[in-house]
Design an enzyme around this catalytic site. Structure first.
Site, PDB file in Angstrom:
ATOM      1  N   TRP A 132      12.965 -16.914  14.210  1.00 25.29           N
ATOM      2  CA  TRP A 132      12.988 -15.875  15.239  1.00 25.29           C
ATOM      3  C   TRP A 132      13.881 -14.699  14.870  1.00 25.29           C
ATOM      4  O   TRP A 132      13.856 -13.672  15.541  1.00 25.29           O
ATOM      5  CB  TRP A 132      13.490 -16.473  16.571  1.00 25.29           C
ATOM      6  CG  TRP A 132      14.736 -17.308  16.388  1.00 25.29           C
ATOM      7  CD1 TRP A 132      14.797 -18.667  16.283  1.00 25.29           C
ATOM      8  CD2 TRP A 132      16.088 -16.843  16.226  1.00 25.29           C
ATOM      9  NE1 TRP A 132      16.093 -19.077  16.069  1.00 25.29           N
ATOM     10  CE2 TRP A 132      16.905 -17.979  16.043  1.00 25.29           C
ATOM     11  CE3 TRP A 132      16.684 -15.580  16.239  1.00 25.29           C
ATOM     12  CZ2 TRP A 132      18.283 -17.891  15.845  1.00 25.29           C
ATOM     13  CZ3 TRP A 132      18.068 -15.490  16.050  1.00 25.29           C
ATOM     14  CH2 TRP A 132      18.837 -16.644  15.859  1.00 25.29           C
ATOM     15  N   ALA A 158       8.496 -19.410  15.307  1.00 25.94           N
ATOM     16  CA  ALA A 158       9.508 -20.062  16.153  1.00 25.94           C
ATOM     17  C   ALA A 158       9.040 -20.016  17.607  1.00 25.94           C
ATOM     18  O   ALA A 158       8.429 -19.031  18.043  1.00 25.94           O
ATOM     19  CB  ALA A 158      10.831 -19.326  16.007  1.00 25.94           C
ATOM     20  N   GLU A 230      13.590 -21.146   2.339  1.00 30.08           N
ATOM     21  CA  GLU A 230      14.613 -20.105   2.425  1.00 30.08           C
ATOM     22  C   GLU A 230      15.470 -20.507   3.629  1.00 30.08           C
ATOM     23  O   GLU A 230      15.047 -20.354   4.772  1.00 30.08           O
ATOM     24  CB  GLU A 230      13.900 -18.750   2.604  1.00 30.08           C
ATOM     25  CG  GLU A 230      14.727 -17.587   2.161  1.00 30.08           C
ATOM     26  CD  GLU A 230      15.563 -17.072   3.287  1.00 30.08           C
ATOM     27  OE1 GLU A 230      16.711 -17.554   3.428  1.00 30.08           O
ATOM     28  OE2 GLU A 230      15.078 -16.217   4.035  1.00 30.08           O
ATOM     29  N   CYS A 264      20.455 -14.781   7.643  1.00 31.14           N
ATOM     30  CA  CYS A 264      20.872 -15.723   6.590  1.00 31.14           C
ATOM     31  C   CYS A 264      21.722 -15.019   5.550  1.00 31.14           C
ATOM     32  O   CYS A 264      22.625 -15.618   4.971  1.00 31.14           O
ATOM     33  CB  CYS A 264      19.648 -16.391   5.966  1.00 31.14           C
ATOM     34  SG  CYS A 264      18.403 -15.232   5.451  1.00 31.14           S
TER      35      CYS A 264
HETATM   36  O1  LIG Z   1      17.652 -14.058   7.638  1.00 27.50           O
HETATM   37  C1  LIG Z   1      17.360 -13.844   6.467  1.00 27.50           C
HETATM   38  C2  LIG Z   1      16.599 -12.669   5.911  1.00 27.50           C
HETATM   39  C3  LIG Z   1      17.172 -11.373   6.298  1.00 27.50           C
HETATM   40  C4  LIG Z   1      16.578 -10.224   5.539  1.00 27.50           C
HETATM   41  O2  LIG Z   1      15.614 -10.360   4.779  1.00 27.50           O
HETATM   42  O3  LIG Z   1      17.071  -9.106   5.689  1.00 27.50           O
END
Ligand SMILES: O=CCCC(=O)O
Length: 456
Positions: A132, A158, A230, A264
């Site tokens: 999400w 999600a 990931e 992340c």
């Molecule tokens: O949450 C992970 C990916 C965030 C992003 O690609 O900018």
């Protein structure tokens, strides 16, 4: 049957409810995917690129509409939602332009005078289990390369972003993709496991938690199907004494607060050389205090709320346990109200190794700041994590920074810049941050059969 609910996390208002698909409906979608694959895999790159560029156009034309859905459903501030939709258009254009080149057959001249080729062919239906936090971007960075390679896509999004899931389906339909080439399925996790077991699903990609990753990867492993994971990250942000301190500290706040910390690759552990530690903290606190809290739909808001009340509760519990274990609460740290997704940006320092904030991922606006004696200690601390997604290192000595970058256990290191995903750059992690790569040429090669053809 449990309904899938779309709830505005800022107000708590129920926006919509959806019935999960029945077994019969799921069967119909899978069979539509198989039918679509038989012609989509033969469709040339030019036509695929035309449709992918149409998708980019739909995203651009309806950017306000889609950004609003994102902000309403998961609380991201509207300026960040708009940027997310724009980035999705960019990744569609990128793969529309580059895929033919990325997947060109490769000629190999063998020492015995013979020749061989490697051709890259699609696999079939690829399942994407998506989170999400960037509810559009995470899906488009899967879908653009996967569809351009000639695969068909099946999305299990999600459960708190069903309207995003349906809106993404709308983009591909409006762009003119044949029915069945991309399908959003509103289903629960039990149905997802069944999908992985179905012969028509050839591989699975997941962005999400370690727990969800382990479960999806083991279901795929049992069926000998490829998975790409990931997962989480606890990215270090290392500031050395020879850095441009002001720029580093200002960027540090952005890197922690992007998406209200729910990324992340947000910087989570700030590792600062002792000579500049106090100055870094002063700038960091000053910048953080200037951010404006407000309604996600207000263009001047810098942050609003987390995506769900239980996430705010969980983050608070990590902060609370860390303080009880001896960490210093330097900023914020108040307990969120019951059933509220709002959270105060928080800073922890002097964090003992036994505190959750030392070792766990803090998926929200909590910065942990560590003081280290020298570069060697900074690298050791950066690597003292079970995660290995991204890292940022700041020094005006670029040669030294590059050498140190090679010592960091992560899928990416950004020097004098915050970590950011970019269609041109491979994206993924090592250790418990997962495996496989998204984006760039590496990303499109994940879901193809790179077939050797020996010309005898
Ligand atoms: O949450 C992970 C990916 C965030 C992003 O690609 O900018």
């Amino acid at each position: 049957m449990t309904l899938i609910k779309s709830i505005n996390p800022y107000t708590g208002e129920l926006l919509a409810e959806f019935h999960p698909l029945s077994e019969k409906e799921i069967e119909e979608k899978l069979s539509a995917g198989s039918v679509a694959f038989s012609t989509w895999k033969e469709t040339g790159f030019l036509r695929r690129a035309e449709l992918m560029n149409n998708a980019a156009k739909v995203l651009k034309d309806r950017r306000e509409k889609y950004a609003k859905i994102i902000s309403l459903e998961m609380g991201k501030v509207i300026k960040e939602s708009l940027a997310e939709v724009d980035k999705c258009a960019l990744v569609c254009e990128y793969y529309g332009e580059k895929s033919a080149e990325f997947l060109q057959a490769e000629d190999i001249n063998l020492p015995e005078g013979k020749k061989a080729k490697v051709i890259h062919q699609p696999l079939g239906a690829i399942l994407a289990v998506m989170p999400w936090n960037f509810p559009f971007w995470q899906v488009f960075r899967f879908a653009a390369p996967t569809l351009m390679a000639g695969n068909v896509g099946v999305l299990k999004h999600a459960s708190n972003v069903p309207q995003c899931s349906l809106a993404i389906q709308e983009v591909f339909t409006e762009a003119g993709f044949p029915a069945g080439v991309f399908q959003s399925l509103l289903i629960d996790s039990e149905a997802t496991t069944k999908l992985i077991e179905d012969d028509r699903i050839k591989a699975v990609t997941l962005t999400g938690s370690e727990k969800a990753g382990a479960s999806v990867a083991s279901a795929a492993g049992k069926q000998i199907k490829k998975s790409l994971l990931e997962l989480g990250g606890s990215d270090p942000f290392i500031v050395l004494k020879d850095s441009d301190l002001k720029k580093a500290a200002e960027t540090a706040v952005k890197a922690r607060m992007i998406n209200f910390g729910q990324s992340c690759i947000a910087a989570k552990r700030f590792i600062i050389e002792e000579d500049i530690y106090d100055d870094f903290l002063t700038i960091f606190v000053d910048q953080l205090s200037k951010l404006k809290e407000g309604d996600p739909m207000d263009e001047s808001s810098d942050f609003a709320c987390m995506a769900r009340p239980d996430l705010a509760e969980e983050l608070y519990s990590q902060v609370d346990k860390s303080v009880k274990a001896g960490a210093t609460l330097l900023f914020g740290g108040e307990k969120p109200e019951k059933d509220s997704a709002r959270f105060q940006p928080t800073i922890l320092t002097d964090i003992p190794t036994a505190a959750p904030a030392y070792s766990e991922e803090l998926f929200g606006p909590v910065a942990t700041i560590f003081k280290v004696k020298n570069e060697a200690d900074a690298i050791a601390m950066a690597n003292d994590s079970e995660f290995g997604l991204g890292a940022s290192i700041w020094s005006e000595d670029k040669e030294k920074a590059e050498q140190l970058a090679s010592k960091i256990e992560s899928g990416a290191v950004f020097i004098n810049s915050m970590v950011a995903s970019n269609p041109h750059l491979p994206f993924g992690g090592v250790k418990k941050s997962g495996y496989g790569r998204e984006l760039s040429r590496y990303g499109i090669l994940e879901f193809v059969n790179s077939k050797t053809v020996y010309l005898g």
